[in-house]
Design a protein around this motif. Structure first.
Motif, mmCIF file in Angstrom:
data_model
loop_
_atom_site.group_PDB
_atom_site.id
_atom_site.type_symbol
_atom_site.label_atom_id
_atom_site.label_comp_id
_atom_site.label_asym_id
_atom_site.label_seq_id
_atom_site.Cartn_x
_atom_site.Cartn_y
_atom_site.Cartn_z
ATOM 1 N N UNK A 216 -40.811 -40.626 18.239
ATOM 2 C CA UNK A 216 -41.181 -42.051 18.885
ATOM 3 C C UNK A 216 -40.130 -42.912 19.057
ATOM 4 N N UNK A 217 -39.082 -43.043 18.243
ATOM 5 C CA UNK A 217 -38.071 -44.130 18.391
ATOM 6 C C UNK A 217 -37.345 -43.657 19.740
ATOM 7 N N UNK A 218 -37.256 -42.446 20.074
ATOM 8 C CA UNK A 218 -36.336 -42.073 21.131
ATOM 9 C C UNK A 218 -37.235 -42.449 22.529
ATOM 10 N N UNK A 219 -38.454 -42.116 22.194
ATOM 11 C CA UNK A 219 -39.371 -42.546 23.339
ATOM 12 C C UNK A 219 -39.316 -44.118 23.619
ATOM 13 N N UNK B 1 -36.972 -46.200 22.781
ATOM 14 C CA UNK B 1 -35.561 -46.838 23.287
ATOM 15 C C UNK B 1 -35.625 -46.194 25.089
ATOM 16 N N UNK B 2 -36.166 -45.255 25.304
ATOM 17 C CA UNK B 2 -35.702 -44.410 26.555
ATOM 18 C C UNK B 2 -36.854 -45.409 27.488
ATOM 19 N N UNK B 3 -37.988 -45.931 27.125
ATOM 20 C CA UNK B 3 -38.747 -46.789 27.810
ATOM 21 C C UNK B 3 -38.161 -48.063 27.967
ATOM 22 N N UNK B 4 -37.753 -48.675 26.977
ATOM 23 C CA UNK B 4 -36.911 -49.971 26.948
ATOM 24 C C UNK B 4 -35.788 -49.930 27.850
ATOM 25 N N UNK B 5 -35.116 -48.748 27.748
ATOM 26 C CA UNK B 5 -33.855 -48.614 28.761
ATOM 27 C C UNK B 5 -34.134 -48.618 30.107
ATOM 28 N N UNK B 6 -35.373 -47.705 30.642
ATOM 29 C CA UNK B 6 -35.696 -47.915 31.716
ATOM 30 C C UNK B 6 -36.333 -49.192 32.227
ATOM 31 N N UNK B 7 -36.991 -50.059 31.542
ATOM 32 C CA UNK B 7 -37.462 -51.129 31.884
ATOM 33 C C UNK B 7 -36.304 -52.122 32.362
ATOM 34 N N UNK B 8 -35.334 -52.104 31.441
ATOM 35 C CA UNK B 8 -34.002 -52.963 31.756
ATOM 36 C C UNK B 8 -33.393 -52.440 32.985
ATOM 37 N N UNK B 9 -33.308 -51.251 33.276
ATOM 38 C CA UNK B 9 -32.721 -51.023 34.549
ATOM 39 C C UNK B 9 -33.684 -51.422 35.700
#
Length: 120
Positions: free
Chosen positions: A103-106, A108-116
């Motif tokens: 869940x944490x990895x998901x 972080x990936x979601x947050x990084x996608x949003x940042x991009x």
């Protein structure tokens, strides 16, 4: 106030107490291959037989092994049910932590996608 009363340990507490010592873990590991006489079990350890017998008593008291004396030979065997209970608890904990890290990895990936997306 919490009091530790050794005589009233749960079977799981007793199993982990017994497995806390490397000598006892080695004995249990050896016994998973099959029953063995005390002399054979004691051979790899650099300690006197009385000291080694204390380890066996802990393992037996905490339910991880049983022993039987026939003539002058005491043979020990592992209690697979008690060992399986400890393994089951560890597996449950591993599954919980694996789910949490997934869940944490998901996240972080979601947050990084949003940042991009926000930067582009």
């Amino acid at each position: 106030m919490v009091l530790h009363m050794e005589n009233h340990q749960s079977p799981l507490d007793a199993a982990f107490h017994a497995l806390a010592d490397p000598t006892r873990r080695a004995v249990v590991s050896r016994l998973t291959k099959g029953p063995a006489p005390v002399k054979e079990l004691a051979k790899p350890f650099d300690m006197g037989l009385p000291s080694f017998m204390k380890h066996l008593r802990v393992l037996e008291r905490d339910g991880l092994i049983s022993s039987e004396k026939i003539g002058r030979v005491r043979t020990c065997r592992v209690n697979t049910e008690r060992l399986a209970a400890a393994e089951s608890w560890l597996s449950e904990q591993r599954a919980l932590w694996q789910a949490r890290t997934d869940r944490l990895a998901d996240y972080v990936e979601t947050q990084m996608s949003r940042s991009v997306e926000d930067a582009g």
